[in-house]
Write a protein that holds these residues in place. Structure first.
Motif, PDB file in Angstrom:
ATOM      1  N   GLN A 128       0.825  -1.203   0.000  1.00 54.23           N
ATOM      2  CA  GLN A 128       0.000   0.000   0.000  1.00 54.23           C
ATOM      3  C   GLN A 128       0.866   1.263   0.000  1.00 54.23           C
ATOM      4  N   ALA A 129       1.984   1.220   0.742  1.00 63.30           N
ATOM      5  CA  ALA A 129       2.882   2.378   0.763  1.00 63.30           C
ATOM      6  C   ALA A 129       3.487   2.618  -0.611  1.00 63.30           C
ATOM      7  N   VAL A 130       3.855   1.539  -1.317  1.00 62.41           N
ATOM      8  CA  VAL A 130       4.402   1.683  -2.660  1.00 62.41           C
ATOM      9  C   VAL A 130       3.371   2.293  -3.597  1.00 62.41           C
ATOM     10  N   MET A 131       2.098   2.022  -3.353  1.00 62.23           N
ATOM     11  CA  MET A 131       1.050   2.594  -4.183  1.00 62.23           C
ATOM     12  C   MET A 131       0.778   4.055  -3.841  1.00 62.23           C
ATOM     13  N   MET A 132       0.721   4.387  -2.550  1.00 59.53           N
ATOM     14  CA  MET A 132       0.234   5.693  -2.118  1.00 59.53           C
ATOM     15  C   MET A 132       1.307   6.779  -2.157  1.00 59.53           C
ATOM     16  N   VAL A 133       2.513   6.462  -1.697  1.00 58.30           N
ATOM     17  CA  VAL A 133       3.545   7.496  -1.557  1.00 58.30           C
ATOM     18  C   VAL A 133       3.899   8.159  -2.895  1.00 58.30           C
ATOM     19  N   PRO A 134       4.183   7.394  -3.975  1.00 56.46           N
ATOM     20  CA  PRO A 134       4.491   8.088  -5.244  1.00 56.46           C
ATOM     21  C   PRO A 134       3.331   8.932  -5.762  1.00 56.46           C
ATOM     22  N   ASN A 135       2.105   8.432  -5.607  1.00 51.36           N
ATOM     23  CA  ASN A 135       0.961   9.206  -6.083  1.00 51.36           C
ATOM     24  C   ASN A 135       0.801  10.507  -5.309  1.00 51.36           C
ATOM     25  N   MET A 136       1.013  10.465  -3.996  1.00 53.38           N
ATOM     26  CA  MET A 136       0.902  11.674  -3.189  1.00 53.38           C
ATOM     27  C   MET A 136       1.988  12.679  -3.545  1.00 53.38           C
ATOM     28  N   VAL A 137       3.217  12.188  -3.777  1.00 53.20           N
ATOM     29  CA  VAL A 137       4.320  13.092  -4.117  1.00 53.20           C
ATOM     30  C   VAL A 137       4.070  13.760  -5.469  1.00 53.20           C
ATOM     31  N   ILE A 138       3.654  12.979  -6.473  1.00 51.72           N
ATOM     32  CA  ILE A 138       3.422  13.544  -7.803  1.00 51.72           C
ATOM     33  C   ILE A 138       2.261  14.525  -7.775  1.00 51.72           C
ATOM     34  N   MET A 139       1.184  14.181  -7.064  1.00 45.33           N
ATOM     35  CA  MET A 139       0.037  15.078  -7.010  1.00 45.33           C
ATOM     36  C   MET A 139       0.397  16.384  -6.316  1.00 45.33           C
ATOM     37  N   GLN A 140       1.172  16.300  -5.231  1.00 43.33           N
ATOM     38  CA  GLN A 140       1.586  17.524  -4.549  1.00 43.33           C
ATOM     39  C   GLN A 140       2.516  18.357  -5.412  1.00 43.33           C
ATOM     40  N   TYR A 141       3.391  17.699  -6.156  1.00 45.27           N
ATOM     41  CA  TYR A 141       4.303  18.412  -7.062  1.00 45.27           C
ATOM     42  C   TYR A 141       3.517  19.165  -8.138  1.00 45.27           C
ATOM     43  N   ILE A 142       2.536  18.503  -8.732  1.00 39.67           N
ATOM     44  CA  ILE A 142       1.720  19.156  -9.773  1.00 39.67           C
ATOM     45  C   ILE A 142       0.887  20.268  -9.169  1.00 39.67           C
ATOM     46  N   ASN A 143       0.379  20.042  -7.969  1.00 40.10           N
ATOM     47  CA  ASN A 143      -0.472  21.037  -7.327  1.00 40.10           C
ATOM     48  C   ASN A 143       0.310  22.302  -6.977  1.00 40.10           C
ATOM     49  N   VAL A 144       1.589  22.166  -6.672  1.00 39.13           N
ATOM     50  CA  VAL A 144       2.391  23.325  -6.276  1.00 39.13           C
ATOM     51  C   VAL A 144       2.921  24.079  -7.492  1.00 39.13           C
ATOM     52  N   PHE A 145       3.466  23.358  -8.466  1.00 39.04           N
ATOM     53  CA  PHE A 145       4.161  24.009  -9.572  1.00 39.04           C
ATOM     54  C   PHE A 145       3.273  24.274 -10.789  1.00 39.04           C
ATOM     55  N   PHE A 146       2.220  23.492 -10.979  1.00 37.64           N
ATOM     56  CA  PHE A 146       1.417  23.630 -12.200  1.00 37.64           C
ATOM     57  C   PHE A 146      -0.062  23.850 -11.896  1.00 37.64           C
ATOM     58  N   SER A 147      -0.377  24.362 -10.745  1.00 38.11           N
ATOM     59  CA  SER A 147      -1.771  24.619 -10.403  1.00 38.11           C
ATOM     60  C   SER A 147      -2.338  25.708 -11.311  1.00 38.11           C
ATOM     61  N   GLY A 148      -3.482  25.459 -11.929  1.00 36.04           N
ATOM     62  CA  GLY A 148      -4.116  26.417 -12.818  1.00 36.04           C
ATOM     63  C   GLY A 148      -3.627  26.382 -14.243  1.00 36.04           C
ATOM     64  N   PHE A 149      -2.697  25.470 -14.581  1.00 38.11           N
ATOM     65  CA  PHE A 149      -2.210  25.369 -15.952  1.00 38.11           C
ATOM     66  C   PHE A 149      -3.267  24.699 -16.827  1.00 38.11           C
ATOM     67  N   ILE A 150      -3.489  25.236 -18.013  1.00 38.06           N
ATOM     68  CA  ILE A 150      -4.307  24.583 -19.030  1.00 38.06           C
ATOM     69  C   ILE A 150      -3.362  23.910 -20.008  1.00 38.06           C
ATOM     70  N   LEU A 151      -3.488  22.590 -20.127  1.00 32.60           N
ATOM     71  CA  LEU A 151      -2.513  21.825 -20.900  1.00 32.60           C
ATOM     72  C   LEU A 151      -2.960  21.537 -22.319  1.00 32.60           C
ATOM     73  N   MET A 152      -4.232  21.247 -22.506  1.00 31.52           N
ATOM     74  CA  MET A 152      -4.674  20.810 -23.822  1.00 31.52           C
ATOM     75  C   MET A 152      -6.178  21.005 -23.947  1.00 31.52           C
ATOM     76  N   ARG A 153      -6.650  20.819 -25.156  1.00 35.82           N
ATOM     77  CA  ARG A 153      -8.074  20.891 -25.439  1.00 35.82           C
ATOM     78  C   ARG A 153      -8.490  19.613 -26.160  1.00 35.82           C
ATOM     79  N   LEU A 154      -9.517  18.967 -25.649  1.00 34.75           N
ATOM     80  CA  LEU A 154      -9.993  17.747 -26.262  1.00 34.75           C
ATOM     81  C   LEU A 154     -10.675  18.059 -27.593  1.00 34.75           C
ATOM     82  N   PRO A 155     -10.483  17.222 -28.595  1.00 38.77           N
ATOM     83  CA  PRO A 155     -11.033  17.526 -29.932  1.00 38.77           C
ATOM     84  C   PRO A 155     -12.498  17.149 -30.101  1.00 38.77           C
ATOM     85  N   PHE A 156     -13.169  16.657 -29.075  1.00 36.55           N
ATOM     86  CA  PHE A 156     -14.566  16.241 -29.210  1.00 36.55           C
ATOM     87  C   PHE A 156     -15.388  16.936 -28.129  1.00 36.55           C
ATOM     88  N   PRO A 157     -16.663  17.187 -28.380  1.00 35.05           N
ATOM     89  CA  PRO A 157     -17.504  17.892 -27.404  1.00 35.05           C
ATOM     90  C   PRO A 157     -17.870  16.994 -26.235  1.00 35.05           C
TER      91      PRO A 157
END
Length: 272
Positions: A128-157
């Motif tokens: 469970q630690a192997v599953m949770m720890v990397p996900n928490m680190v990556i999510m926190q990293y994205i939340n701190v450095f890329f919060s509010g970034f618009i990355l792409m637009r989907l081509p379908f409605p």
């Protein structure tokens, strides 16, 4: 009736090169690394006593015999001989392993802190630690450095119900639902790369989720660890119920070779 104007944004190509593609690659590499780390953390299976293996195999043979009864490859004489011999051994307790405590001695309540149970609990916690720890680190990293970034637009409605999924960290109520934010892209990769992991690592991979061995695998003859402790089934009762199931399976028995001559002639158009 007012028609909502289509929203157009200019996205810097650097966002694609330094945010969108790296997040996808990081999620993919973390999943592959998680798979191999989980394999390293798996404890080697303990060697089971011969009596416990014989007990498990008896149930496994009975299950296989019953499952093949409706279209069995065994001739009637062999099937009845195997079924009668197996039912006789199960009913007599021939395949039961000896009790741990001698007669007249009170074994007392099962200790939940036994070494085997503690090792199983620790293995589960490590996975469970192997599953949770990397996900928490990556999510926190994205939340701190890329919060509010618009990355792409989907081509379908899409309908408005997808807005909370695709634009969860962008406080713009009027933003088109097709624009995808950085945090939403992380969650889409978290659940959308399962097929890629199965293609790269195979079906039984640990990149998607930890797969603990089912306790019923021991009863199916798969060679899994024997169940022990207060939650273990009463094998004597299982044996008795299996004897009744074997008797019922004999009523469903049908040999696959019945009428094989007529079927072959019919397939070649030579039936009389």
């Amino acid at each position: 009736m007012t028609v909502k104007a289509e929203q157009e944004f200019y996205l810097d190509p650097s966002i694609r090169d330094w945010v969108l593609i790296p997040i996808t690659l990081i999620m993919l590499l973390v999943g592959v690394l998680r798979h191999y780390v989980t394999q390293l953390l798996n404890s080697a299976p303990k060697k089971q006593p011969a009596a416990a293996v014989r007990e498990q195999r008896a149930i496994g043979r009975a299950n296989l015999l019953r499952a093949s009864a409706p279209l069995s490859p065994l001739p009637p004489s062999q099937y009845k001989s195997f079924s009668a011999s197996l039912a006789r051994g199960l009913a007599s307790g021939e395949y039961l392993k000896p009790a741990a405590a001698s007669e007249g001695e009170d074994a007392g309540p099962a200790n939940p802190f036994e070494s085997g149970q503690m090792e199983g609990a620790m293995d589960g916690m490590k996975k469970q630690a192997v599953m949770m720890v990397p996900n928490m680190v990556i999510m926190q990293y994205i939340n701190v450095f890329f919060s509010g970034f618009i990355l792409m637009r989907l081509p379908f409605p899409l309908t408005a119900g997808f807005k909370s999924l695709l634009s969860r960290d962008i406080a713009m109520p009027d933003l088109d639902v097709r624009w995808v934010s950085a945090l939403s892209w992380y969650f889409l990769n978290l659940f959308g790369l399962n097929g890629v992991f199965k293609l790269i690592l195979g079906q039984d991979n640990a990149a998607v989720e930890t797969r603990d061995q089912s306790a019923l695998s021991a009863l199916s003859g798969a060679g899994g660890p024997a169940m022990a402790g207060p939650g273990a089934p009463d094998m004597s009762k299982l044996f008795k119920s299996e004897v009744e199931n074997l008797a019922l399976a004999e009523g469903l028995y049908k040999w696959v070779g019945d009428g094989i001559e007529d079927r072959v002639l019919k397939s070649w158009g030579k039936a009389v």
